[in-house]
Structures are given as structure tokens and as C-alpha cells.
Design a protein around this motif. Structure first.
Motif, PDB file in Angstrom:
ATOM      1  N   THR A  96      -9.088 -10.116  40.802  1.00  0.00           N
ATOM      2  CA  THR A  96      -9.375  -9.696  42.169  1.00  0.00           C
ATOM      3  C   THR A  96     -10.868  -9.390  42.305  1.00  0.00           C
ATOM      4  O   THR A  96     -11.598  -9.367  41.306  1.00  0.00           O
ATOM      5  CB  THR A  96      -8.600  -8.415  42.513  1.00  0.00           C
ATOM      6  N   ALA A  97     -11.296  -9.173  43.529  1.00  0.00           N
ATOM      7  CA  ALA A  97     -12.693  -8.793  43.754  1.00  0.00           C
ATOM      8  C   ALA A  97     -13.033  -7.585  42.888  1.00  0.00           C
ATOM      9  O   ALA A  97     -14.046  -7.565  42.169  1.00  0.00           O
ATOM     10  CB  ALA A  97     -12.929  -8.496  45.231  1.00  0.00           C
ATOM     11  N   GLY A  98     -12.169  -6.580  42.931  1.00  0.00           N
ATOM     12  CA  GLY A  98     -12.389  -5.384  42.123  1.00  0.00           C
ATOM     13  C   GLY A  98     -12.428  -5.714  40.635  1.00  0.00           C
ATOM     14  O   GLY A  98     -13.297  -5.239  39.899  1.00  0.00           O
ATOM     15  N   GLY A  99     -11.489  -6.553  40.200  1.00  0.00           N
ATOM     16  CA  GLY A  99     -11.424  -6.946  38.793  1.00  0.00           C
ATOM     17  C   GLY A  99     -12.679  -7.669  38.350  1.00  0.00           C
ATOM     18  O   GLY A  99     -13.170  -7.471  37.235  1.00  0.00           O
ATOM     19  N   ASN A 100     -13.203  -8.514  39.233  1.00  0.00           N
ATOM     20  CA  ASN A 100     -14.450  -9.217  38.933  1.00  0.00           C
ATOM     21  C   ASN A 100     -15.585  -8.235  38.674  1.00  0.00           C
ATOM     22  O   ASN A 100     -16.390  -8.432  37.771  1.00  0.00           O
ATOM     23  CB  ASN A 100     -14.826 -10.137  40.100  1.00  0.00           C
ATOM     24  N   VAL A 101     -15.635  -7.188  39.481  1.00  0.00           N
ATOM     25  CA  VAL A 101     -16.740  -6.228  39.352  1.00  0.00           C
ATOM     26  C   VAL A 101     -16.521  -5.299  38.155  1.00  0.00           C
ATOM     27  O   VAL A 101     -17.464  -4.807  37.554  1.00  0.00           O
ATOM     28  CB  VAL A 101     -16.912  -5.431  40.666  1.00  0.00           C
ATOM     29  N   MET A 102     -15.253  -5.100  37.791  1.00  0.00           N
ATOM     30  CA  MET A 102     -14.955  -4.177  36.684  1.00  0.00           C
ATOM     31  C   MET A 102     -15.127  -4.817  35.308  1.00  0.00           C
ATOM     32  O   MET A 102     -15.469  -4.145  34.331  1.00  0.00           O
ATOM     33  CB  MET A 102     -13.516  -3.650  36.805  1.00  0.00           C
ATOM     34  N   LEU A 103     -14.837  -6.121  35.230  1.00  0.00           N
ATOM     35  CA  LEU A 103     -14.665  -6.747  33.908  1.00  0.00           C
ATOM     36  C   LEU A 103     -15.829  -6.515  32.937  1.00  0.00           C
ATOM     37  O   LEU A 103     -15.637  -5.987  31.848  1.00  0.00           O
ATOM     38  CB  LEU A 103     -14.411  -8.259  34.056  1.00  0.00           C
ATOM     39  N   ALA A 143     -15.025   2.418  35.572  1.00  0.00           N
ATOM     40  CA  ALA A 143     -15.408   1.067  36.006  1.00  0.00           C
ATOM     41  C   ALA A 143     -14.878   0.803  37.412  1.00  0.00           C
ATOM     42  O   ALA A 143     -15.551   0.189  38.240  1.00  0.00           O
ATOM     43  CB  ALA A 143     -14.876   0.026  35.030  1.00  0.00           C
ATOM     44  N   GLU A 144     -13.665   1.300  37.661  1.00  0.00           N
ATOM     45  CA  GLU A 144     -13.080   1.094  38.984  1.00  0.00           C
ATOM     46  C   GLU A 144     -13.877   1.847  40.049  1.00  0.00           C
ATOM     47  O   GLU A 144     -14.141   1.319  41.135  1.00  0.00           O
ATOM     48  CB  GLU A 144     -11.617   1.535  38.996  1.00  0.00           C
ATOM     49  N   ALA A 145     -14.286   3.064  39.701  1.00  0.00           N
ATOM     50  CA  ALA A 145     -15.081   3.848  40.657  1.00  0.00           C
ATOM     51  C   ALA A 145     -16.389   3.133  40.981  1.00  0.00           C
ATOM     52  O   ALA A 145     -16.791   3.033  42.145  1.00  0.00           O
ATOM     53  CB  ALA A 145     -15.343   5.241  40.086  1.00  0.00           C
TER      54      ALA A 145
END
Ligand code: ADP
Ligand code: MG
Lengths: 223, 241
Positions: free
Chosen positions: B95-102, B115-117
Motif C-alpha cells: 500500500t502507499a503506507g507500506g511503500n513509505v514504511m518498508l 515507521a508507520e507514524a
């Protein structure tokens, strides 16, 4: 036709049949999990892995894909003891299936990895991921998604091919069928029953793999 | 002191010398636009700064650290310099969030919660907080590119390299991406961007580099470069006589 069908033996043979089913299911589950894991590892080596390992894996893959499964099985069960490596029928059957599926799934998964757009590797690299991290977290899942139908078919084929392990007296479903048939002399009925069971197992396995794909790979939210 | 010091960099692909001795210094907070014809070596230059290509001669120093092509130096370099691509290159299975967290979790070992924050904060910064759970497939090109920007920002780089980041977008989606970049520039982010958006280069950039056949052909403030092109090549490129 005057042939009289007789399924009366079925009740008495049920325990043998069930054991055969259990072993066939066990063989395919273990074979699929470890075989695909081996396939992923080999596909990594062949696409992105260290140079010195590539010929080793290439040799293994070609060896397996160009020889009969039955011979591979015999080699493991009858050949290896000459080198002092002994194992039970079931272990040999498991190992043969893992080694066999490992080679075939390697080639299927490799195709999936090779279809990865270059930008994916570059995006991973630009985010400071190592090549292996990029493979593991970025490349692998979409690669598997691309080839999931082909991989699923291969797993089902290995499941059906597992009938061969009865040749080394691993007590799978085919072994059970042969055993029952030798007692009741009802070859036609016995093999009809075992055929239907294989058919059911194959359909079930396909469903299971489709469900696994559904869980593993992202889908657009239904709108 | 310059943040990115590029000195006499040469790059060859076989016999084809693509960069023929490039020298550019980028100061902290500067926004540099690189313009030039297709094939003039703009992408190659950015890729060299990010270590996606090795250089044959010269040196690239980012924040005092020399670029060397081994894994430790590459990682250090890429932690400092983020890159955004023309084709977005989002990870399609996340997901968009997952992309930014990875990469935060994989590279920096940031705990998932943190990472999620950070991911939520960065997506908010590019105006996509509400798309945290959307897959790349479900986003427009402009939104995908903004997620890519958020993904690069999440690594807290000191500079961002942008390679024609609006060229793959439908015209009506270009503005939303440029607005994000403009905001980053205003916040003091150092940016080196290859772009065909001349108006944007004129309004936002502190310097413009015109590349021609692997060399820096002209360099200067946008007013002078656009108003008084000195060479016939730049005049031709800009379409002025
Ligand atoms: N990986 C590569 N291998 C060989 N030649 C390349 C490679 N990448 C770029 N080039 C060549 O380098 C030149 C400059 O390309 P590029 O940096 O992409 O230019 P630009 O971004 O300005 O259009 C082109 O002639 C291109 O063909
Ligand atoms: Mg380019």
C-alpha cells in the motif's frame, strides 16, 4: 456386459485407504513447501546470486529436468545407501519430491523474477536497500504473483506424479490401491475409487493454492 | 561549503563517453534544474550522484563523504540522497503506507509502529494522508509520484534527486506534483532536478544547468540563462532566436 460391480470391500479397506490418503497429502504438503522454498533459493541464485554458485544450480536444475522422476527416486532410495546415506521409504519419497519440484519451480520463479521492471531494483537501491533486501522485500512477491498459475499447475503435477513413490513401497494412496486390489481382485472398482480420490485431491489442492494466492497477493479493494 | 561537489566526472558506456568532465557544486538548500536535449546525459549524471552508476573519473562528494562503489559507502550515500524517478517505481504489492514504511524498517530497522507514524506524517506532507491503505494501482499517476516523494522523504535525506518526475504524467496532474516540490524547496530541501518544466525552473530554481553532449554547456541563475542564452545550442533548445 455382464460384469457385476462390487464395492462391498470398501468398508473393510477404509483404514488402508485413509492411511494412503494421509501419506499422499503429507508428501505433497511437505514437498510443496520445501520444494518451492528450494525453488525460490535457486531462482535467486540463477538471477541475482553469486557467480560461483550459478553453474552449480544450473547443473542441478538441468539434471533433474532431463531425467525421469522414477530414476531420481530410485537413485535416492537405492543408490545413496552405497554412499552410506540410508533413509526410510517415506523420507526418500519426500526428498525426491522436494528435489524434483525445486528444479521445476526454480525455472518458473526465475521467469517471474526476470520480468521485474528495472525500476523496482533501482527504487530499492535508491532507498539504501541491499540487493538481497530488494529481492526479498520488493521483487519476490510480485514475481510469485506473476507466475502463480504456472507454479500451482506444477505443484499439482508433482502431486499426481507422487503415485510413483509406491514403487519403493512408500505407503501412499497408489500403494494402498495396489494392496487392496491384490486382496479383493476388484481392480476396476479399486482403481475407480483411487482415481476419484486423486481427482478430488487435485481439485482441493488447486483451490488451496488459489486461496493462498488470494491471501498472499494484494487485491484492489472491491468498490 | 557545498553539499554536493561534483568534480570533473566522466562516465563511459563502452566507447560512448556520456559524461565528459562534469563539475557542479550544489550548496545546501539550493534548487538546481538540469535541462537539455534527450541523450545529453542528464539521467546518467543523477544516477551517478545516487550511485546507481559507477563513475570512470572524477569525484562526487556528498556532505563531505566521498562516493566509493562498495556496499558500505553506497548505503551511506543513499541514506543522504533520495531519488525520485520518472516512472514512480512504487512497489506494487504494498500500500502507499507500506511503500513509505518498508525501507525505514528494512534499512534503518525502525520499529513498525514508528515507521508507520513517520509514513503517516510524510503522506500527510504530500497531501495523501487519506490514501495510506491504497495500493499503487488505485492511485492516479500524480498521486503515485507524490507517494514516491513521501517514500524518499521518510529516509530523511539531505538532498533529493528528481529525474523528470512529471514527464510520465497527464498534463492535468503535473501541477499537484510540482506544488509538492515547490513546498519542499521553500522548506529548504536541497534539490537537483532534471526537468522540462521551464516555467517551474524559472520560478523555483536558484540555478539552471544546461547540459549538451555530456558537458555543462551553460550554468547560471534562471534569469540570465533563460533571458540571455549565450550559446546557439541553448538558444535552439529554448526555441529563441
Ligand atoms: N545503461 C546504459 N548503457 C549504455 N548506454 C547508456 C546507458 N544509459 C544511458 N546510456 C546512453 O547515455 C546517453 C545519455 O543518456 P541519458 O543520461 O539517459 O540522457 P538524458 O537523460 O539526458 O536523456 C545516451 O546516449 C544513452 O544511450
Ligand atoms: Mg533522462
Amino acid at each position: 456386459m455382464t460384469y457385476q460391480f462390487d464395492f462391498g470391500w470398501l468398508i473393510g479397506s477404509l483404514p488402508v485407504l485413509l492411511k494412503g490418503i494421509r501419506i499422499t497429502v503429507q508428501l505433497i504438503l511437505i514437498g510443496a513447501v520445501f520444494g518451492v522454498a528450494l525453488g525460490i533459493a535457486c531462482a535467486w541464485v540463477r538471477t541475482l546470486g553469486p557467480k560461483w554458485l550459478k553453474p552449480v544450480v544450473a547443473t542441478y536444475v538441468e539434471l533433474i529436468r532431463n531425467t525421469p522422476f522414477l530414476i531420481q527416486l530410485f537413485f535416492i532410495f537405492f543408490g545413496l545407501p552405497s554412499l552410506g546415506i540410508r533413509m526410510s521409504e517415506l523420507t526418500a519419497a519426500n526428498l525426491a519430491m522436494i528435489v524434483n519440484l525445486g528444479a521445476y519451480s526454480c525455472e518458473i520463479i526465475r521467469a517471474g523474477i526476470q520480468a521485474t521492471p528495472r525500476g523496482q531494483f533501482e527504487a530499492g537501491a535508491s532507498l539504501a536497500m541491499t540487493p538481497f533486501q530488494t529481492f526479498w522485500h520488493v521483487v519476490l512477491v510480485p514475481a510469485l504473483q506473476r507466475i502463480w498459475p504456472a507454479l500451482s499447475s506444477q505443484i499439482v503435477m508433482v502431486m499426481l506424479g507422487s503415485a510413483v513413490v509406491s514403487q519403493i513401497a512408500a505407503e501412499d494412496l497408489t500403494f494402498a490401491a495396489n494392496f487392496i486390489q491384490s486382496r479383493n481382485f476388484r481392480a476396476f472398482e479399486t482403481y475407480i475409487v483411487s482415481t476419484l480420490i486423486y481427482l478430488a485431491l487435485a481439485i482441493l489442492l488447486r483451490q488451496l493454492l488459489a486461496g493462498l494466492g488470494w491471501m498472499l497477493f494484494p487485491r484492489k479493494a472491491s468498490r | 561549503m557545498s553539499l554536493i561537489a561534483i568534480t570533473e566526472v566522466k562516465k563511459r558506456f563502452g566507447d560512448n563517453e556520456v559524461l565528459k568532465g562534469i563539475s557542479i557544486d550544489v550548496a545546501p538548500g539550493e534548487v538546481v534544474a538540469i535541462i537539455g536535449k534527450s541523450g545529453s546525459g542528464k539521467s546518467t549524471l543523477l544516477r551517478c550522484i545516487n550511485g546507481l552508476e559507477t563513475i570512470d573519473e572524477g569525484s562526487i562528494v556528498v556532505a563531505g563523504a566521498q562516493f566509493l562503489p562498495d556496499e558500505v559507502h553506497l548505503k551511506a550515500l543513499r541514506l543522504k540522497v533520495g531519488m525520485i524517478f520518472q516512472q514512480f517505481n512504487l512497489f506494487p504489492h504494498l500500500t502507499a503506507g507500506g511503500n513509505v514504511m518498508l525501507s525505514q524498517m528494512v534499512v534503518k530497522k525502525t520499529p513498525k509502529k514508528d515507521a508507520e507514524a513517520v509514513a503517516r506524517k510524510m503522506l500527510d506532507r504530500v497531501g495523501l494522508a487519506h490514501k495510506f491503505d491504497a495500493l499503487p494501482d488505485e492511485l492516479s499517476g500524480g498521486q503515485q509520484q507524490r507517494v514516491a516523494i513521501a517514500r524518499a522523504l521518510a529516509m530523511q535525506p539531505i538532498a533529493l534527486l528528481c529525474d523528470e518526475i512529471t514527464s510520465a504524467l497527464d498534463p492535468e496532474l503535473v501541477a499537484e506534483v510540482l506544488a509538492v516540490v515547490k513546498e519542499l524547496a521553500a522548506e529548504g530541501m536541497t534539490l537537483v532536478m532534471v526537468t522540462h518544466e521551464m516555467r517551474f525552473a524559472r520560478d523555483v530554481c536558484s540555478r539552471v544547468v544546461f547540459m549538451h553532449q555530456g558537458r555543462v554547456h551553460e550554468i547560471g541563475a534562471p534569469e540570465e540563462v533563460f533571458a540571455n542564452p549565450r550559446t546557439p545550442e541553448l538558444r535552439q533548445f529554448l526555441g529563441v532566436q
